[in-house]
Design a protein around this motif. Structure first.
Motif, short mmCIF file in Angstrom:
data_model
loop_
_atom_site.label_atom_id
_atom_site.label_comp_id
_atom_site.label_asym_id
_atom_site.label_seq_id
_atom_site.Cartn_x
_atom_site.Cartn_y
_atom_site.Cartn_z
N LEU A 12 0.85 -1.18 0.00
CA LEU A 12 0.00 0.00 0.00
C LEU A 12 0.89 1.23 0.00
CD1 LEU A 12 -2.94 1.07 0.18
CD2 LEU A 12 -2.62 1.19 2.66
N GLU A 13 0.58 2.14 -0.92
CA GLU A 13 1.43 3.33 -1.07
C GLU A 13 0.56 4.57 -1.22
OE1 GLU A 13 5.13 4.73 -3.98
OE2 GLU A 13 4.51 2.64 -3.87
N PHE A 14 0.87 5.60 -0.45
CA PHE A 14 0.24 6.90 -0.59
C PHE A 14 1.19 7.81 -1.37
CE2 PHE A 14 -2.22 6.07 3.59
CZ PHE A 14 -3.15 5.32 2.88
N PRO A 15 0.72 8.96 -1.85
CA PRO A 15 1.59 9.81 -2.68
C PRO A 15 2.92 10.17 -2.03
CG PRO A 15 -0.68 10.57 -2.82
CD PRO A 15 -0.67 9.47 -1.81
N THR A 16 2.95 10.31 -0.70
CA THR A 16 4.19 10.76 -0.06
C THR A 16 4.98 9.65 0.62
OG1 THR A 16 2.94 11.30 1.95
CG2 THR A 16 3.26 13.07 0.33
N ARG A 17 4.41 8.46 0.73
CA ARG A 17 5.14 7.41 1.44
C ARG A 17 4.56 6.04 1.16
NH1 ARG A 17 2.76 5.94 6.56
NH2 ARG A 17 0.78 7.01 6.86
N ILE A 18 5.37 5.03 1.47
CA ILE A 18 4.94 3.63 1.39
C ILE A 18 4.46 3.23 2.78
CG2 ILE A 18 5.67 1.24 1.00
CD1 ILE A 18 7.77 2.35 -0.94
N VAL A 19 3.23 2.73 2.86
CA VAL A 19 2.64 2.35 4.16
C VAL A 19 2.98 0.90 4.48
CG1 VAL A 19 0.53 2.23 5.52
CG2 VAL A 19 0.77 3.99 3.76
N PHE A 20 2.76 -0.01 3.54
CA PHE A 20 3.07 -1.43 3.72
C PHE A 20 3.83 -1.95 2.50
CE2 PHE A 20 -0.85 -1.03 6.33
CZ PHE A 20 -0.29 -1.37 7.54
N ASP A 21 4.75 -2.82 2.78
CA ASP A 21 5.59 -3.35 1.70
C ASP A 21 5.61 -4.88 1.77
OD1 ASP A 21 7.27 -3.55 -0.42
OD2 ASP A 21 9.07 -2.89 0.65
N SER A 22 4.71 -5.51 1.01
CA SER A 22 4.67 -6.96 0.89
C SER A 22 4.48 -7.68 2.22
CB SER A 22 5.96 -7.47 0.21
OG SER A 22 5.81 -8.84 -0.14
N ILE A 23 3.32 -7.46 2.84
CA ILE A 23 3.03 -8.15 4.10
C ILE A 23 2.10 -9.34 3.84
CG2 ILE A 23 3.36 -6.11 5.54
CD1 ILE A 23 0.32 -5.85 5.70
N THR A 24 2.30 -10.41 4.58
CA THR A 24 1.49 -11.62 4.46
C THR A 24 0.99 -12.02 5.85
OG1 THR A 24 2.73 -12.39 2.53
CG2 THR A 24 1.50 -14.06 3.79
N LEU A 25 -0.33 -12.20 5.97
CA LEU A 25 -0.96 -12.48 7.25
C LEU A 25 -2.07 -13.51 7.07
CD1 LEU A 25 -1.50 -8.76 8.29
CD2 LEU A 25 0.18 -10.28 9.36
N GLY A 26 -2.50 -14.10 8.18
CA GLY A 26 -3.62 -15.01 8.15
C GLY A 26 -4.45 -14.90 9.41
N ILE A 27 -5.76 -15.13 9.28
CA ILE A 27 -6.67 -15.10 10.42
C ILE A 27 -7.40 -16.43 10.48
CG2 ILE A 27 -8.68 -13.97 11.45
CD1 ILE A 27 -7.82 -11.39 10.13
N GLU A 28 -7.37 -17.06 11.65
CA GLU A 28 -8.00 -18.36 11.85
C GLU A 28 -9.19 -18.23 12.80
OE1 GLU A 28 -6.50 -20.85 10.22
OE2 GLU A 28 -4.79 -19.62 9.60
N GLU A 29 -10.03 -19.27 12.78
CA GLU A 29 -11.11 -19.34 13.75
C GLU A 29 -10.54 -19.25 15.17
OE1 GLU A 29 -14.42 -19.69 13.51
OE2 GLU A 29 -14.96 -20.82 11.72
N GLY A 30 -11.16 -18.44 16.01
CA GLY A 30 -10.72 -18.31 17.39
C GLY A 30 -9.71 -17.21 17.64
N ASP A 31 -9.21 -16.56 16.57
CA ASP A 31 -8.24 -15.48 16.75
C ASP A 31 -8.91 -14.24 17.34
OD1 ASP A 31 -6.19 -16.97 15.76
OD2 ASP A 31 -6.08 -15.98 13.80
N ARG A 32 -8.25 -13.63 18.31
CA ARG A 32 -8.70 -12.36 18.89
C ARG A 32 -7.49 -11.42 18.83
NH1 ARG A 32 -12.32 -15.48 18.25
NH2 ARG A 32 -13.73 -16.33 19.84
N ILE A 33 -7.45 -10.58 17.80
CA ILE A 33 -6.23 -9.86 17.45
C ILE A 33 -6.37 -8.37 17.77
CG2 ILE A 33 -4.68 -9.22 15.56
CD1 ILE A 33 -5.81 -11.80 14.12
N GLY A 34 -5.43 -7.84 18.56
CA GLY A 34 -5.33 -6.42 18.79
C GLY A 34 -4.27 -5.82 17.90
N ILE A 35 -4.57 -4.69 17.26
CA ILE A 35 -3.64 -4.04 16.33
C ILE A 35 -3.17 -2.73 16.95
CG2 ILE A 35 -3.34 -3.13 14.00
CD1 ILE A 35 -5.64 -4.96 13.11
N VAL A 36 -1.86 -2.62 17.19
CA VAL A 36 -1.30 -1.43 17.84
C VAL A 36 -0.20 -0.84 16.97
CG1 VAL A 36 -1.81 -2.37 20.14
CG2 VAL A 36 0.44 -2.75 19.14
N GLY A 37 0.21 0.37 17.30
CA GLY A 37 1.27 1.04 16.56
C GLY A 37 1.12 2.54 16.68
#
Length: 615
Positions: A12-37
């Motif tokens: 993912l890239e915006f005009p002034t910067r690259i936000v994500f560069d080739s990320i790979t993730l997976g979500i399974e049944e039962g996952d409870r995921i908190g996203i911080v940063g």
């Protein structure tokens, strides 16, 4: 566990910067995921890509066939033309949704105090947020994605939401993704944490406390590049490990590893040194509220409204207190009495001669007159240094160094105040208040627009602030972290909470149960299934001789705590008359006060146990 959703090679890239560069993730049944940063690193963008709301520039997101995703946006997207009922259950007949226990639970937990036929357009920001949450949670979803769900919610609603999400699905079913800066909420709900930083997503096992432990280990190995963040994280880990046992029960890591990491980390606050310094700056008297009350006069058809009554509160030098209460309970009015901006209509308020009160408001009042000026110009007019810490650890920092500690880069110093992000404006506002050198500081919802790292940095800054601190916040983690005691406004009265936030929630639950009993079956909205009063333990209250014995012990405890409180108050006031150059004598007096305060804490724990047993 069955696979629900996968992301491969996302870019993912915006005009002034690259936000994500080739990320790979997976979500399974039962996952409870908190996203911080950090703010601006892409948390909401990640959630939007995974939920199908935002197309990546490269890579793809795949779902298992038939998988449904419900999304709570950070922005308000409710239709103003709808009523509360229409927004939540659509056109469903009452017998359809009222027969669903989950829907009844959601309605009772979030909107029971709202008029079912009220227009969404007439609701406040907090009410609209609760309606939006109820609208989402009333549906059936395989994956629930929440973007800042605790914004505008009070402590009770946040506690309810955490409990609902824990029981929403059976074990190893469904999945949750949540972006939030509420660290208590993360620990209560999440079993996995994703940290978004430097164009990547780094997974950690466990909730916030476990994430902090792993991050400290990662930072220690990474060494110099993460030194600043490491120091703040290690201090926070020390508080987590030394705090309530519940905070340390979830992480699946060796306790001795955590203890080794914090072995050389001192106590979060040097209470004796801070209190001694506070007494020196404030003298014996800070603010005394004596039988104070506030009644707002009648307006039009609305009768007189009593907000506060019989408030007896003698605020001590160096006191660090959190204030709890529902919206409209009178928290802002109470703070106004302390600050001198609200006059009591009953009783009196006495301010010490040396008291200088400053308030960090929810608005950006301090920034309005410098709105168009660059940050560099604003801080250039301020005092040249700010003393941080006490004793041998005291250090004089320039405003620029303080800004750096609060996450500002050198490039941002040339940015006009109006062009800063909400979080940056909030941090600059705090800096302006601190540099004014008040000795009583009032924080009204200070955590708005802050990411977890910035919250930790601000907590670190407040740890060495030598004055009286009063905090109103719905962020339970922040409130418990920076204050030493909590009070609540219940029924217009100020009540001490020996059991902290947990005791407040139990008292509010009993209030609600009593109100429901009085209202009977005439409520517009159905009650939640299984709702009721008490602690929820299912154990009967004491009876007979055991109850009489417990009541006698409780009365004795209250007399002893009251006596100790008076002795502590008198001892703190007498410090102002002591020779401030006699450090040894001051130290001995402060040790005696600390021992008395420790005894009070132990008595309060026993008091809380007895009140629970007595029901």
């Amino acid at each position: 566990m069955a696979h629900l959703l996968g992301a491969e090679g996302l870019h993912l890239e915006f005009p002034t910067r690259i936000v994500f560069d080739s990320i790979t993730l997976g979500i399974e049944e039962g996952d409870r995921i908190g996203i911080v940063g950090r703010n601006g690193d892409g948390k909401s963008s990640l959630l939007a890509m995974l939920a199908g709301r935002l197309e990546p520039d490269a890579g793809r997101v795949t779902r298992r066939g038939g998988t449904t995703i419900g999304v709570l946006d950070q922005a308000d997207v409710l239709d103003d033309a709808l009523t509360v009922g229409q927004a939540i259950v659509g056109g469903a007949a009452e017998h359809e949704w009222a027969g669903d226990a989950k829907v009844r639970d959601v309605i009772d937990g979030l909107v029971r105090d709202l008029d079912w036929d009220a227009s969404v357009a007439d609701l406040s920001g907090g009410q609209r947020r609760r309606v939006a949450l109820a609208q989402l949670l009333a549906g059936d979803w395989d994956i629930v994605a929440l973007d800042e769900p605790t914004n505008h919610l009070d402590v009770e609603a946040i506690t309810w939401l955490a409990a609902h999400l824990r029981r929403r699905w059976p074990a190893n079913q469904g999945a949750l993704m949540v972006v939030t800066h509420d660290r208590w909420f993360l620990d209560e709900v999440c079993t996995e944490t994703w940290e978004v930083h430097d164009r990547i997503v780094e997974p950690f096992e466990g909730g916030y406390a476990a994430y902090i432990l792993q991050r400290v280990e990662r930072d220690r190995m990474a060494a110099a590049s993460e030194a600043k963040r490491q120091n703040v994280a290690r201090k926070e880990l020390a508080w987590l490990r030394r705090g309530a046992p519940a905070r340390t029960s979830k992480p699946k890591f060796r306790i001795d590893a955590a203890n080794e990491l914090i072995a050389d980390v001192p106590e979060i606050r040097d209470r004796i040194a801070l209190q001694s310094l506070a007494v020196a700056r404030l003298g014996k008297e800070v603010v005394d509220l004596i039988d104070a009350g506030v009644t707002f006069p009648a307006t039009g058809s609305r009768p007189d409204r009593e907000v506060l009554r019989d408030v007896e509160w003698r605020i001590a030098p160096g006191e660090r207190t959190g204030i709890l209460g529902v919206n409209g309970a009178g928290k802002s009015t109470l703070l106004g009495l302390v600050a001198g901006t609200v006059a009591p209509t009953a009783g009196r308020v006495k301010h010490g001669k040396t008291v200088q009160v400053r308030t960090l408001t929810q608005r950006l009042d301090e920034l309005q007159e410098v709105w168009d000026e660059p940050v560099r110009v604003v801080i250039g007019r301020l005092r040249t240094s700010y003393t941080l810490g006490t004793g041998s650890k005291a250090a004089d920092l320039t405003p620029g160094q303080l800004l750096e500690r609060l996450g500002f880069s050198s490039a941002q110093l040339s940015t006009p105040v109006k062009d800063l992000s909400g979080g940056q404006q909030r941090r600059l506002q705090l800096l302006l208040v601190l540099l004014d050198q008040p000795n009583v500081l009032i924080l009204d919802e200070p955590t708005n627009d802050m990411d977890t790292d910035m919250l930790a940095a601000i907590e670190d800054l407040l740890d060495s602030w030598p004055g009286t601190l009063l905090v109103v916040s719905h962020d339970r983690y922040f409130l418990e972290r920076v204050t030493d005691q909590q009070f609540a406004i219940l029924g217009g009265r100020l009540r001490h909470l020996p059991g902290g936030v947990d005791e407040y929630l139990r008292l509010r639950e009993r209030e609600d149960a009593t109100a429901k009993g009085i209202a009977g079956s005439g409520s517009v909205l159905p009650a939640a299934a299984g709702s009721g009063s008490g602690s929820g333990s299912g154990e009967p209250a004491l009876a007979g001789a055991e109850r009489r014995t417990a009541e006698k012990e409780l009365a004795a405890l209250e007399r002893r705590m009251q006596k100790l409180a008076q002795q502590i108050d008198a001892a703190k006031r007498s410090l102002a008359d002591h020779d401030q150059a006699d450090y040894a004598g001051l130290g001995e007096r402060m040790k005696k006060i600390a021992a008395q305060e420790t005894e009070v804490e132990e008595l309060e724990l026993r008091w809380f146990e007895l009140t629970e047993q007595l029901g």
